[in-house]
Design a protein around this motif. Sequence first.
Motif, mmCIF file in Angstrom:
data_model
loop_
_atom_site.group_PDB
_atom_site.id
_atom_site.type_symbol
_atom_site.label_atom_id
_atom_site.label_comp_id
_atom_site.label_asym_id
_atom_site.label_seq_id
_atom_site.Cartn_x
_atom_site.Cartn_y
_atom_site.Cartn_z
ATOM 1 N N VAL A 161 1.674 -11.661 -10.198
ATOM 2 C CA VAL A 161 2.950 -11.187 -9.660
ATOM 3 C C VAL A 161 3.987 -11.092 -10.788
ATOM 4 O O VAL A 161 4.723 -10.113 -10.902
ATOM 5 C CB VAL A 161 3.459 -12.127 -8.538
ATOM 6 N N VAL A 162 4.016 -12.112 -11.626
ATOM 7 C CA VAL A 162 4.952 -12.136 -12.749
ATOM 8 C C VAL A 162 4.613 -11.005 -13.725
ATOM 9 O O VAL A 162 5.475 -10.217 -14.122
ATOM 10 C CB VAL A 162 4.872 -13.499 -13.475
ATOM 11 N N THR A 163 3.342 -10.924 -14.081
ATOM 12 C CA THR A 163 2.905 -9.919 -15.048
ATOM 13 C C THR A 163 3.166 -8.502 -14.541
ATOM 14 O O THR A 163 3.691 -7.653 -15.279
ATOM 15 C CB THR A 163 1.405 -10.109 -15.354
ATOM 16 N N ALA A 164 2.835 -8.248 -13.278
ATOM 17 C CA ALA A 164 3.005 -6.897 -12.729
ATOM 18 C C ALA A 164 4.468 -6.460 -12.855
ATOM 19 O O ALA A 164 4.751 -5.309 -13.188
ATOM 20 C CB ALA A 164 2.565 -6.855 -11.268
ATOM 21 N N ASP A 177 5.347 -3.279 -15.141
ATOM 22 C CA ASP A 177 5.800 -2.078 -14.427
ATOM 23 C C ASP A 177 7.272 -1.788 -14.657
ATOM 24 O O ASP A 177 7.665 -0.658 -14.898
ATOM 25 C CB ASP A 177 5.647 -2.242 -12.912
ATOM 26 N N GLU A 178 8.098 -2.813 -14.521
ATOM 27 C CA GLU A 178 9.535 -2.568 -14.475
ATOM 28 C C GLU A 178 10.190 -2.633 -15.849
ATOM 29 O O GLU A 178 11.158 -1.947 -16.104
ATOM 30 C CB GLU A 178 10.221 -3.569 -13.534
ATOM 31 N N LEU A 179 9.689 -3.506 -16.703
ATOM 32 C CA LEU A 179 10.347 -3.659 -17.998
ATOM 33 C C LEU A 179 9.531 -3.096 -19.144
ATOM 34 O O LEU A 179 9.967 -3.120 -20.296
ATOM 35 C CB LEU A 179 10.677 -5.139 -18.261
ATOM 36 N N GLY A 180 8.337 -2.616 -18.827
ATOM 37 C CA GLY A 180 7.523 -1.970 -19.845
ATOM 38 C C GLY A 180 6.978 -2.899 -20.927
ATOM 39 O O GLY A 180 6.657 -2.465 -22.024
ATOM 40 N N TRP A 181 6.853 -4.175 -20.612
ATOM 41 C CA TRP A 181 6.287 -5.092 -21.603
ATOM 42 C C TRP A 181 4.786 -4.865 -21.720
ATOM 43 O O TRP A 181 4.153 -4.338 -20.817
ATOM 44 C CB TRP A 181 6.516 -6.548 -21.179
ATOM 45 N N LYS A 182 4.234 -5.358 -22.824
ATOM 46 C CA LYS A 182 2.768 -5.337 -22.959
ATOM 47 C C LYS A 182 2.196 -6.435 -22.066
ATOM 48 O O LYS A 182 2.701 -7.542 -22.017
ATOM 49 C CB LYS A 182 2.379 -5.643 -24.403
ATOM 50 N N ARG A 233 0.822 -1.199 0.000
ATOM 51 C CA ARG A 233 0.000 0.000 0.000
ATOM 52 C C ARG A 233 0.861 1.257 0.000
ATOM 53 O O ARG A 233 0.544 2.238 -0.654
ATOM 54 C CB ARG A 233 -0.959 0.031 1.181
ATOM 55 N N SER A 234 1.980 1.236 0.725
ATOM 56 C CA SER A 234 2.751 2.466 0.810
ATOM 57 C C SER A 234 3.443 2.788 -0.514
ATOM 58 O O SER A 234 3.618 3.945 -0.849
ATOM 59 C CB SER A 234 3.778 2.388 1.937
ATOM 60 N N THR A 235 3.841 1.753 -1.272
ATOM 61 C CA THR A 235 4.593 2.037 -2.500
ATOM 62 C C THR A 235 3.718 2.022 -3.744
ATOM 63 O O THR A 235 4.099 2.580 -4.761
ATOM 64 C CB THR A 235 5.707 0.997 -2.713
ATOM 65 N N GLN A 236 2.574 1.330 -3.668
ATOM 66 C CA GLN A 236 1.682 1.172 -4.834
ATOM 67 C C GLN A 236 2.462 0.595 -6.021
ATOM 68 O O GLN A 236 2.315 1.043 -7.155
ATOM 69 C CB GLN A 236 1.047 2.517 -5.211
ATOM 70 N N ARG A 237 3.309 -0.367 -5.749
ATOM 71 C CA ARG A 237 4.161 -0.964 -6.782
ATOM 72 C C ARG A 237 4.125 -2.494 -6.734
ATOM 73 O O ARG A 237 3.774 -3.083 -5.731
ATOM 74 C CB ARG A 237 5.632 -0.579 -6.537
ATOM 75 N N ASN A 238 4.662 -3.095 -7.798
ATOM 76 C CA ASN A 238 4.920 -4.543 -7.804
ATOM 77 C C ASN A 238 6.066 -4.813 -6.823
ATOM 78 O O ASN A 238 6.793 -3.889 -6.450
ATOM 79 C CB ASN A 238 5.280 -4.984 -9.219
ATOM 80 N N PRO A 239 6.263 -6.078 -6.401
ATOM 81 C CA PRO A 239 7.248 -6.352 -5.347
ATOM 82 C C PRO A 239 8.659 -5.840 -5.644
ATOM 83 O O PRO A 239 9.289 -5.256 -4.753
ATOM 84 C CB PRO A 239 7.236 -7.870 -5.243
ATOM 85 N N VAL A 240 9.147 -6.032 -6.853
ATOM 86 C CA VAL A 240 10.505 -5.571 -7.152
ATOM 87 C C VAL A 240 10.560 -4.045 -7.064
ATOM 88 O O VAL A 240 11.413 -3.464 -6.376
ATOM 89 C CB VAL A 240 10.972 -6.045 -8.545
ATOM 90 N N GLY A 241 9.612 -3.388 -7.712
ATOM 91 C CA GLY A 241 9.574 -1.928 -7.703
ATOM 92 C C GLY A 241 9.367 -1.380 -6.302
ATOM 93 O O GLY A 241 9.950 -0.355 -5.924
ATOM 94 N N ALA A 242 8.551 -2.074 -5.516
ATOM 95 C CA ALA A 242 8.260 -1.609 -4.153
ATOM 96 C C ALA A 242 9.534 -1.580 -3.317
ATOM 97 O O ALA A 242 9.827 -0.592 -2.642
ATOM 98 C CB ALA A 242 7.230 -2.528 -3.504
ATOM 99 N N LEU A 243 10.314 -2.660 -3.383
ATOM 100 C CA LEU A 243 11.513 -2.733 -2.558
ATOM 101 C C LEU A 243 12.579 -1.781 -3.059
ATOM 102 O O LEU A 243 13.325 -1.200 -2.276
ATOM 103 C CB LEU A 243 12.022 -4.176 -2.495
#
Length: 453
Positions: A325-328, A332-337, A66-76
Amino acid sequence: MQARGNWSSKFGFVMAAAGSAIGLGNIWKFPYVAGQNGGGGFLLIYLAIVATVGFSVLMAELVIGRSTQRNPVGALKRLQKGKLWPLIGYAGILTAFVILSYYVVVAGWTLAYIFKSAAGLLATADDAALGGMFTSFISDPLEPVLWAGAFTALTVFVVVGGVNKGLERSSRWLMPMLLALVVVLCVRSLTLPGAGAGWDFFVTPDWSKVTFQTVIEALGQAFFSLSLGMGTIITYGSYISRDTDVVESGFTVVTLDTLIAVMAGVMIIPAVFAFGMNPAAGPGLTFITLPHVFAEMQGGVVFGPLFFILLAIAALTSAVSLLEVVTAYFVDELGWKRRTCTIWAGVVAFLLCIPSSLSLGVWSDATLFGKGFLDIMDFLATNLMLPIGGMAISLFVGWVVPKEMMEEFCTGNPKLGGLAKVWLFFVRIVSPLAIFVVLLNGLPFVAPYLPWN
Ligand code: TRP
């Protein structure tokens, strides 16, 4: 307006997270793992772990999300600049594939059982025949693989298209329906002649059967059932709006998940005893016992297929959360479709599920430490990767960013300050230490040297 918006978003999150948590882990896995580990003692240890380690790690994932509003890699990455902690996120992606590799196999069985029960193929009270049908089905080289493929395709379809739309809307009434049907089956199971022995086995601890292995199994099962340790709850938590009370939502999810697991035990184990079967029979337990219950039950022809439909849907909402989790991450991080990466991840998951399925039949001789491919994947995920992931998340929240996370814990409800302190003590010390000790004991090359062994 404001209040109504909040309620509906909180409700949406609780349904989605409960949909992730409630799945095969509750209805297929929990009863047979409890049966293999002596019943009552396992149940008690399981409940204790859920209430302490389970709840605190779930809250840790929720506040990160909730605090980062990101996928796990991006959040950390966002919370901490270093290179080390985001590894938890990458490990989570790997874990998602490890779990999917066998989750879709068992989910495929539930799809097949919808049709088998609807066609009346399972309408017998002969346990040996039901067991034979189950074994010959899962060991077939082709049929279960095709069902797993169909299930994977469904999962991909949902993740590509409408996580929010179709699925969320329908799970609002499908989940309560599953709950209602499980209640009916609990009553049926408990009123079978001879069910009392099963009830006693399930709720009365027999401490002579409890070993350290029981604790290890209970810990792994708690992580698996609550979808913890690989970033699923971080991902789902990232969709919560910042002004809702997360503690109440987290508590609701843990309670619902545990309620369904315990009820699944009550639905299966007394029936197992009533039919004179072995509670430690393993993964076939649900698939053999329930068709027998349906065969002897008023309206069983309807309840049978309905039950497997609801179970398949519960499995689908869980598999979706694994794939999400994989898709997010890729989006988010690699900009894939979204579509491209989900389909590719689905293809990989399907390829991995083939050896899992074959390991129950034609490849059953290919073993490592006496385990086939499916068992190895399950062991790796449940007994190692999820607890290690949970420990790392706990340490991260407790020691690296405790102040921010304590504040996040109380956002939306300032009265939670006291509870936040207790929680911090758990994520800092109690949970990581408990997980560490349990893991050490689970490693065959370390355990003999521990002072207490
Ligand atoms: N909790 C689900 C079940 O009980 C399975 C699951 C979904 C899961 N997402 C997860 C398990 C993430 C571990 C981690 O069936």
